[in-house]
Design a protein around this motif. Structure first.
Motif, PDB file in Angstrom:
ATOM      1  N   ALA A  71      44.653  81.541  41.600  1.00 48.00           N
ATOM      2  CA  ALA A  71      45.946  81.553  42.347  1.00 48.00           C
ATOM      3  C   ALA A  71      47.162  81.040  41.115  1.00 48.00           C
ATOM      4  O   ALA A  71      47.115  80.145  40.642  1.00 48.00           O
ATOM      5  N   LYS A  72      48.297  81.839  41.307  1.00 49.61           N
ATOM      6  CA  LYS A  72      49.492  81.209  40.572  1.00 49.61           C
ATOM      7  C   LYS A  72      50.595  81.039  41.637  1.00 49.61           C
ATOM      8  O   LYS A  72      50.756  81.477  42.958  1.00 49.61           O
ATOM      9  N   SER A 108      50.027  88.340  49.706  1.00 51.28           N
ATOM     10  CA  SER A 108      48.747  89.511  49.918  1.00 51.28           C
ATOM     11  C   SER A 108      47.795  89.004  48.824  1.00 51.28           C
ATOM     12  O   SER A 108      46.481  89.322  49.075  1.00 51.28           O
ATOM     13  N   ASP A 109      48.122  88.748  47.765  1.00 49.41           N
ATOM     14  CA  ASP A 109      47.308  88.321  46.408  1.00 49.41           C
ATOM     15  C   ASP A 109      46.567  87.071  47.089  1.00 49.41           C
ATOM     16  O   ASP A 109      45.405  86.907  46.612  1.00 49.41           O
ATOM     17  N   ALA A 126      43.125  82.332  50.873  1.00 47.20           N
ATOM     18  CA  ALA A 126      44.112  81.019  50.881  1.00 47.20           C
ATOM     19  C   ALA A 126      45.416  81.285  51.510  1.00 47.20           C
ATOM     20  O   ALA A 126      45.771  82.504  51.801  1.00 47.20           O
ATOM     21  N   SER A 127      46.105  80.169  51.618  1.00 50.69           N
ATOM     22  CA  SER A 127      47.498  80.224  52.046  1.00 50.69           C
ATOM     23  C   SER A 127      48.465  80.195  51.121  1.00 50.69           C
ATOM     24  O   SER A 127      48.394  79.392  50.219  1.00 50.69           O
TER      25      SER A 127
END
Length: 423
Positions: free
Chosen positions: A156-157, A163-164, A170-171
């Motif tokens: 994650a970034k 949505s990604d 995850a949140s």
């Protein structure tokens, strides 16, 4: 993106293979789908890469020290061509070429890590896009997507959409908090590393372009990490934070044990070394011997801190030798060469003559030696009779060093008797 990934394909496969091997070890302890297993695999990858880069780091230190030794020459060039910046730059480049130094040597470790960094970036980007890459097959891909570090997915970034992030289970708020904290820590560690280099391990008595370059990097690199960090996956942030912490610890070790001559770190090091040597009467390691040997070899070219170190040893009766050892003062005479030159390059103290009384100076007792038996004793004015005869010439003694009455303050030649007073 595919074109860039293809450029780093030669390193992507080895990087992914190393991560998989570490994952097998940590997965057996923490579980294959946990963030600890995948996070520690990335940390171990960083440690392995930095160990391989130690020879390059040593070369960087030597190049940096070479730049330090050139600072007096660089200052002369600056003063000579202070009104001609182009000629000044030409002379600087000529000096770099003649001495074989490179002002960009401090960037070598970062440049060497760049291929590994981009390879890891593309591995984690492939995980986020659900694509296999290198040694990571579909089963490992599913495991990596489930891994979370403090609630943030590995791929994650900060700039990902909700949505990604939801697709990675995850949140978005958690992802942004975790990435923001890691970016701040990454930038702060980079700034501190560069700051301790500038404030402790640089000779600030001479202003050179090299120092200006280091000062600029101290502010540029943290800003670059903060700006580009929002586009890095969490796994890449783990990688870069780990390498910054490694660099900071490595830099602290070098500053503590092998400081730059003329810096504040050298003053603190020589103060510690003085206390140890005066307490134990010897140097304890090869590094200390090498530093003492370099100080002795400089002779008159020692800086202020090195002169204080030599003087402090002398006050306690110790002498630094040319081989880096320290001996007691009594052994200095035995260590001198046949012509009387000390091995430390120091100058022996001049013996001051003893003070003499007025009677000794008049009687010729300059050295305090006893007179010869046949040497006449000089008479004072009160001991001379009024009808004294003319003084006879002084006899020449065998030693040739005696003094006559004329030499001891009386008039040469025959003397007239005193005339009676007229009443």
């Amino acid at each position: 993106m595919d074109t860039i990934a293809s450029l780093f394909s030669f390193i992507t496969t080895p990087v992914s293979w190393v991560i998989v091997q570490f994952h097998k070890v940590y997965g057996a302890v923490f579980g294959p789908d946990t963030g600890w297993a995948w996070g520690l695999s990335i940390v171990s990858l960083v440690i392995l890469i930095r160990i391989c880069l130690i020879p390059l780091f040593v070369k960087q230190i030597k190049a940096t020290r070479a730049m330090q030794t050139l600072q007096p020459e660089m200052k002369k060039i600056q003063e000579r061509y202070k009104n001609d910046k182009q000629r000044q730059s030409e002379e600087m480049m000529k000096l770099y070429k003649e001495t074989g130094t490179n002002p960009l040597s401090s960037c070598l470790p970062i440049l060497a890590q760049s291929p590994f960094f981009f390879a890891l970036y593309h591995v984690l980007n492939a995980i986020a896009n659900n694509d296999t890459i290198g040694s990571i097959n579909q089963s490992l891909l599913d495991s990596a997507q489930k891994a979370h570090i403090f609630g943030a997915p590995l791929a994650a970034k900060f700039t990902d959409s909700s949505s990604d992030v939801a697709a990675l289970d995850a949140s978005l708020t958690t992802v942004r908090i975790v990435t923001a904290v890691m970016i701040v820590m990454m930038s702060a560690s980079q700034f501190y590393t560069q700051r301790q280099l500038m404030t402790k391990n640089v000779d600030t008595t001479v202003k050179t372009p090299f120092m200006q370059q280091q000062k600029m990097l101290m502010y540029v690199f943290p800003v670059m990490f903060a700006v580009f960090g929002i586009n890095f996956p969490v796994g890449v942030l783990v990688y870069w934070l780990t390498t910054n912490v490694w660099t900071m610890g490595q830099q602290m070790y070098v500053i503590h044990n092998n400081p730059t001559p003329g810096s504040k770190a050298q003053a603190a090091y020589l103060e510690r070394l003085t206390k140890h040597v005066t307490n134990h009467g010897k140097t304890r390691s090869r590094g200390e011997k090498a530093i003492v040997k370099a100080i002795v070899a400089k002779g008159r070219d020692r800086n202020e801190f090195e002169r204080k170190f030599i003087n402090a040893l002398s006050k306690t009766g110790l002498v630094a030798q040319a081989d880096g050892t320290v001996v007691k003062g009594e052994a200095q005479a035995a260590a001198e060469t046949e012509d009387g030159t000390p091995t430390t390059g120091g100058t022996p103290k001049r013996q001051q003559p003893k003070r003499q009384s007025k009677s000794q100076r008049q009687s010729g007792g300059a050295t305090g030696a006893p007179k010869a038996a046949d040497e006449p004793t000089s008479l004072t004015k009160s001991d001379e009779p009024e009808d004294a005869k003319p003084a006879a010439p002084a006899k020449k003694q065998p030693g040739g060093n005696t003094r006559s009455k004329a030499q001891s303050g009386q008039r040469k030649g025959p003397q007239r008797p005193k005339s009676p007073s007229k009443k």
